[in-house]
Design an enzyme around this catalytic site. Structure first.
Site, PDB file in Angstrom:
ATOM      1  N   THR A  57      20.515   0.400   1.562  1.00 13.86           N
ATOM      2  CA  THR A  57      20.175   1.217   2.732  1.00 13.86           C
ATOM      3  C   THR A  57      21.102   0.821   3.876  1.00 13.86           C
ATOM      4  O   THR A  57      21.543  -0.323   3.980  1.00 13.86           O
ATOM      5  CB  THR A  57      18.707   1.036   3.163  1.00 13.86           C
ATOM      6  OG1 THR A  57      18.516  -0.292   3.625  1.00 13.86           O
ATOM      7  CG2 THR A  57      17.751   1.329   2.012  1.00 13.86           C
ATOM      8  N   ILE A  59      20.795   0.354   7.232  1.00 11.48           N
ATOM      9  CA  ILE A  59      20.412  -0.663   8.215  1.00 11.48           C
ATOM     10  C   ILE A  59      20.415  -2.048   7.575  1.00 11.48           C
ATOM     11  O   ILE A  59      20.850  -3.024   8.188  1.00 11.48           O
ATOM     12  CB  ILE A  59      19.037  -0.351   8.838  1.00 11.48           C
ATOM     13  CG1 ILE A  59      19.056   1.016   9.540  1.00 11.48           C
ATOM     14  CG2 ILE A  59      18.611  -1.438   9.810  1.00 11.48           C
ATOM     15  CD1 ILE A  59      20.051   1.150  10.677  1.00 11.48           C
ATOM     16  N   CYS A  60      19.961  -2.150   6.337  1.00 13.21           N
ATOM     17  CA  CYS A  60      19.968  -3.448   5.651  1.00 13.21           C
ATOM     18  C   CYS A  60      21.400  -3.959   5.500  1.00 13.21           C
ATOM     19  O   CYS A  60      21.692  -5.124   5.779  1.00 13.21           O
ATOM     20  CB  CYS A  60      19.307  -3.328   4.282  1.00 13.21           C
ATOM     21  SG  CYS A  60      17.574  -2.809   4.346  1.00 13.21           S
ATOM     22  N   ALA A  61      22.292  -3.083   5.065  1.00 16.27           N
ATOM     23  CA  ALA A  61      23.695  -3.468   4.914  1.00 16.27           C
ATOM     24  C   ALA A  61      24.296  -3.849   6.261  1.00 16.27           C
ATOM     25  O   ALA A  61      25.045  -4.827   6.364  1.00 16.27           O
ATOM     26  CB  ALA A  61      24.480  -2.315   4.280  1.00 16.27           C
ATOM     27  N   SER A  63      22.771  -5.186   8.802  1.00 12.28           N
ATOM     28  CA  SER A  63      22.289  -6.507   9.229  1.00 12.28           C
ATOM     29  C   SER A  63      23.076  -7.625   8.547  1.00 12.28           C
ATOM     30  O   SER A  63      23.384  -8.639   9.178  1.00 12.28           O
ATOM     31  CB  SER A  63      20.780  -6.661   8.979  1.00 12.28           C
ATOM     32  OG  SER A  63      20.481  -6.825   7.613  1.00 12.28           O
TER      33      SER A  63
END
Length: 166
Positions: A57, A59-61, A63
């Protein structure tokens, strides 16, 4: 139980984050090389636990990329990026993105990290994944900062998390 949202829809976790001042719970996660990593491996180091549902996803990447940018400049600090992704998928992502300053660890085997840290999502489309959170531990692995990101599609507050390490 903490309530968070996924694109505005309420979802719940199985508990709450550890409290500031508490000793962090030990864990066993799988590293990219398939070895097992536990908290003792980082004895004497400050630890940032960047927890999220999946590297697949945006946003996860993001971060992982953001923490990777600053990780090399932090003294005596390890940044651990923890998800339910396979270690192989984590390795492919890090290779493709040039991620070298953080460690990715998988909670895929049994989800015990998410359960023990109160981050396991218990309902909705992301059921069984971990919610987005940042937990910072001092050299003795006492909790010095926590953030349960209230909306899954929102980035964590990087500045606040890193401020406690200054």
């Amino acid at each position: 139980m903490a309530q968070i949202t996924l694109k505005g829809t309420p979802i719940n976790t199985n508990g709450n984050l550890p409290q500031i001042g508490e000793q962090a719970k030990d864990f066993e996660l799988i590293a990219q090389d398939m070895s097992r990593a536990n908290l003792d491996k980082y004895k004497g180091s400050r630890v940032v636990l960047n927890v999220f549902p999946s590297l697949d996803t945006g946003i996860c990447a993001t971060s992982v990329r953001e923490f990777n940018k600053v990780a090399g400049d932090l003294k005596n600090t390890k940044i651990l990026c923890i998800s339910r992704d396979t270690p192989m998928a984590q390795g492919r992502f890090c290779g493709a993105e040039g991620i070298e300053n953080v460690e990715t660890l998988s909670d895929l085997a049994n989800g015990s990290f998410g359960k023990d840290y109160g981050l396991e999502i218990v309902d909705g489309p992301l059921k069984d994944f971990s919610s987005r959170a940042v937990i910072v531990l001092d050299e003795n692995h006492k909790v010095v900062y926590t953030e349960q990101v209230p909306e899954i599609v929102q980035e964590p507050n990087y500045e606040a998390a890193l401020k406690v390490l200054a």
